[in-house]
Design an enzyme around this catalytic site. Structure first.
Site, PDB file in Angstrom:
ATOM      1  N   HIS A 183       0.855  -1.190   0.000  1.00  0.00           N
ATOM      2  CA  HIS A 183       0.000   0.000   0.000  1.00  0.00           C
ATOM      3  C   HIS A 183       0.896   1.247   0.000  1.00  0.00           C
ATOM      4  O   HIS A 183       1.842   1.334   0.802  1.00  0.00           O
ATOM      5  CB  HIS A 183      -0.926  -0.001   1.218  1.00  0.00           C
ATOM      6  CG  HIS A 183      -1.855   1.171   1.220  1.00  0.00           C
ATOM      7  ND1 HIS A 183      -2.988   1.209   0.431  1.00  0.00           N
ATOM      8  CD2 HIS A 183      -1.792   2.361   1.870  1.00  0.00           C
ATOM      9  CE1 HIS A 183      -3.587   2.384   0.604  1.00  0.00           C
ATOM     10  NE2 HIS A 183      -2.891   3.096   1.467  1.00  0.00           N
ATOM     11  N   GLU A 224       8.253   1.373  -2.202  1.00  0.00           N
ATOM     12  CA  GLU A 224       7.549   0.152  -2.622  1.00  0.00           C
ATOM     13  C   GLU A 224       8.468  -0.901  -3.215  1.00  0.00           C
ATOM     14  O   GLU A 224       8.411  -2.072  -2.827  1.00  0.00           O
ATOM     15  CB  GLU A 224       6.461   0.500  -3.643  1.00  0.00           C
ATOM     16  CG  GLU A 224       5.363   1.361  -3.072  1.00  0.00           C
ATOM     17  CD  GLU A 224       4.257   1.622  -4.074  1.00  0.00           C
ATOM     18  OE1 GLU A 224       3.882   0.710  -4.819  1.00  0.00           O
ATOM     19  OE2 GLU A 224       3.751   2.756  -4.114  1.00  0.00           O
TER      20      GLU A 224
HETATM   21  C1  GRF Z   1       1.270   0.754  -6.341  1.00  0.00           C
HETATM   22  O1  GRF Z   1       1.314   2.100  -5.985  1.00  0.00           O
HETATM   23  C2  GRF Z   1       0.854  -0.069  -5.145  1.00  0.00           C
HETATM   24  O2  GRF Z   1       1.293   0.442  -3.939  1.00  0.00           O
HETATM   25  C3  GRF Z   1      -0.633   0.013  -5.230  1.00  0.00           C
HETATM   26  O3  GRF Z   1      -0.934  -0.018  -6.619  1.00  0.00           O
HETATM   27  C4  GRF Z   1       0.175   0.475  -7.346  1.00  0.00           C
HETATM   28  C5  GRF Z   1       0.556  -0.568  -8.360  1.00  0.00           C
HETATM   29  O4  GRF Z   1       1.559  -0.148  -9.234  1.00  0.00           O
HETATM   30  N1  GRF Z   1      -1.246  -1.013  -4.420  1.00  0.00           N
HETATM   31  P1  GRF Z   1       2.268  -1.183 -10.199  1.00  0.00           P
HETATM   32  O5  GRF Z   1       1.195  -1.864 -11.034  1.00  0.00           O
HETATM   33  O6  GRF Z   1       3.040  -2.143  -9.368  1.00  0.00           O
HETATM   34  O7  GRF Z   1       3.175  -0.352 -11.064  1.00  0.00           O
END
Ligand code: GRF
Length: 218
Positions: free
Chosen positions: A120, A191
Site C-alpha cells: 500500500h 515500494e
Molecule cells: C502501487 O502504488 C501499489 O502500492 C498500489 O498499486 C500500485 C501498483 O503499481 N497497491 P504497479 O502496477 O506495481 O506499477
C-alpha cells in the site's frame, strides 16, 4: 504462527495478483533474479484486467500469466469461483497483491490466512482503507500537507488495509510535489524496496505473527 512455508525444505511458491503496470511485480522478478529474494519462485501471475502491462511483463519473463476478468462472468460469485480456481491450481505458499484492484473473496482470505500480502502506498494507518488506492492516496496526503509519507507491506485480512504490518518505509514529501511526482518517489524509494524485502523475509522464515503483530527475526 509461521507464515509461508516449511523452511529449507522447498522454495516458496509465490502467486502475484496485478491490475495495472506491474512495476512492483517487476521489482519482485528482478529481486529473484538478483538474489535479493532467495528461496522463492513466482508460479503464476493473475490479472483481472486483460490489458494490464503487468501480464506482458510476466510473459516476457516466461512466467505463467492468466487473466481472470469479471467481464467474462455473469455474476460476482462465478468470477470469485474462477479466481479461486486460478489460485488453487498452483497451490501457492504466498499470494502477493501488487496493485490488485479487486476486493478478494472472503473464501480466499480464509483459505490463505496469513499467506496473502499487499503493498500500500502510504504509511498505514494514514491514507488507507476504502477509496484509498492509486493516485488518490497521494492526492489526499498532499491535501493534508503531510511532510512524510511512505509505503507499507501488510498481511491481508477481511478489512481494507487492516492486517498485520510487515514492513514500512518513510519517504519525504517535497514542496512542489504533485500526486504523480510523489507517487513515483514513493514507488522508487519505498515500494520497490520493501515488497521484495518482505517476500525474502517470509521465504526465509523470518516472519511470524503473534497477537496480531508481525515479528521479524534477523
Ligand atoms: C502501487 O502504488 C501499489 O502500492 C498500489 O498499486 C500500485 C501498483 O503499481 N497497491 P504497479 O502496477 O506495481 O506499477
Amino acid at each position: 504462527m509461521d507464515c509461508g512455508k516449511d523452511m529449507d525444505t522447498k522454495m516458496l511458491k509465490i502467486l502475484v495478483c496485478v491490475s495495472g503496470g506491474g512495476t512492483n511485480l517487476q521489482a519482485v522478478i528482478d529481486g529473484i533474479k538478483e538474489k535479493e529474494i532467495t528461496n522463492a519462485q513466482i508460479v503464476r501471475v493473475i490479472s483481472n484486467n486483460r490489458n494490464a502491462y503487468a501480464l506482458e511483463r510476466a510473459v516476457k519473463e516466461g512466467i505463467d500469466a492468466v487473466c481472470v476478468s469479471p467481464k467474462d462472468y455473469t455474476d460476482r460469485e462465478r468470477f470469485h469461483d474462477a479466481l479461486l480456481r486460478a489460485v488453487e491450481e498452483k497451490a501457492p505458499d504466498l499470494i502477493v497483491l501488487a496493485g490488485f484492484l479487486v476486493v478478494l473473496p472472503e473464501e480466499l482470505i480464509k483459505r490463505y490466512r496469513n499467506r496473502i500480502i499487499n503493498i500500500h502506498p502510504s504509511l498505514i494507518p494514514s491514507f488507507c482503507g476504502q477509496g484509498f488506492y492509486g493516485l488518490k492516496v497521494h492526492e489526499k496526503a498532499l491535501e493534508r500537507g503531510v511532510k512524510v509519507t511512505g509505503a507499507t507491506v501488510h498481511f491481508v485480512d477481511e478489512g481494507t488495509d487492516t492486517g498485520p504490518i510487515i514492513l514500512q518505509q518513510p519517504v519525504m514529501v517535497e514542496e512542489d510535489d504533485t500526486p504523480e511526482i510523489l507517487q513515483k518517489r514513493v514507488m522508487e524509494q519505498a515500494e520497490w524496496k520493501i515488497l521484495p524485502r518482505a517476500i525474502d523475509d517470509i521465504a526465509n522464515g523470518r516472519v511470524t505473527i503473534k497477537d496480531g503483530k508481525v515479528r521479524r527475526s534477523r
